[in-house]
Design a protein around this motif. Structure first.
Motif, PDB file in Angstrom:
ATOM      1  N   LYS A  17      -5.704   4.431  -0.848  1.00  0.00           N
ATOM      2  CA  LYS A  17      -5.280   3.198  -0.222  1.00  0.00           C
ATOM      3  C   LYS A  17      -6.206   2.210  -1.147  1.00  0.00           C
ATOM      4  CE  LYS A  17      -4.017   1.080   3.804  1.00  0.00           C
ATOM      5  NZ  LYS A  17      -3.494   1.200   5.134  1.00  0.00           N
TER       6      LYS A  17
ATOM      7  N   GLN B 169      -5.902  -2.361   0.587  1.00  0.00           N
ATOM      8  CA  GLN B 169      -4.578  -2.063   1.483  1.00  0.00           C
ATOM      9  C   GLN B 169      -3.528  -1.825   1.240  1.00  0.00           C
ATOM     10  OE1 GLN B 169      -6.045  -2.436   4.605  1.00  0.00           O
ATOM     11  NE2 GLN B 169      -7.902  -2.732   3.413  1.00  0.00           N
TER      12      GLN B 169
ATOM     13  N   GLU C 289      -0.977   1.531  -0.315  1.00  0.00           N
ATOM     14  CA  GLU C 289      -1.051   2.863  -0.685  1.00  0.00           C
ATOM     15  C   GLU C 289      -0.441   3.135  -1.799  1.00  0.00           C
ATOM     16  OE1 GLU C 289       1.203   5.098   2.322  1.00  0.00           O
ATOM     17  OE2 GLU C 289      -0.354   4.731   3.991  1.00  0.00           O
TER      18      GLU C 289
END
Length: 177
Positions: free
Chosen positions: A7, A10, A12
């Motif tokens: 991550k 914010q 992935e």
């Protein structure tokens, strides 16, 4: 195999492989020697999950026009296209920008190189940004700035990038494996 999720700011990042000498030779043979028969090899271990990418607008990072013309094909389109995952290319490079020839500082100047195409409409679906190899992550970060993807999928990430982002690993199962 890496098969980890990171991550980063914010977003992935799903990383399939750790880049190593074997993958370097394989990508060179595929991209620079135009051995297009290798396209399915990169995603074969997860081919049964790739249908999940169809719920996204899958956007690729771009090669320069010069590189695409030299190769005669778009590597990411072939890799994903073999598994019926359509790729769109809303980004372009203003000039040739071969990462391996640049210093870390020069690589980070990618904002002067990668841009979003004007009047390029994307489907009204979540965006998945894909790339074949992540070295410093600068090009992917630029793609994130320009496209605001929901997720990033990287076929192979450099070991240094992986170690620098070790604390950002997310303990959850990826949609893609």
């Amino acid at each position: 195999m890496c098969k980890k999720i990171y991550k980063v700011n914010q977003v992935e990042w799903h990383v399939l492989y750790e880049y190593d000498d074997f993958l370097e030779r394989l990508f060179f043979r595929y991209k620079e020697q135009c051995d297009r028969l290798l396209a399915p090899v990169f995603l074969e271990p997860i081919h049964q999950y790739l249908h999940k990418m169809k719920k996204y607008t899958v956007c690729s990072l771009c090669s320069s026009d010069q590189k695409r013309m030299q190769r005669g094909f778009d590597p990411l389109s072939d890799i994903f296209g073999f598994y019926n995952v359509s790729i769109v290319s809303p980004l372009y490079k203003k000039k040739e920008h071969k990462q391996s020839d640049l210093s870390k500082e020069e690589r980070e100047k990618v904002n002067d190189v990668i841009f979003r195409k004007e009047h390029y409409t994307l489907a009204d679906k979540p965006i998945l940004l894909v790339d074949d190899v992540c070295t410093t992550g600068a090009s992917l970060q630029r793609g994130i700035e320009l496209l605001s993807p929901n997720k990033v999928f990287v076929i192979a990430a450099h070991p240094l990038w992986l170690s620098q982002h070790q604390e950002m690993i997310v303990e959850k199962k990826s949609l893609f494996w």
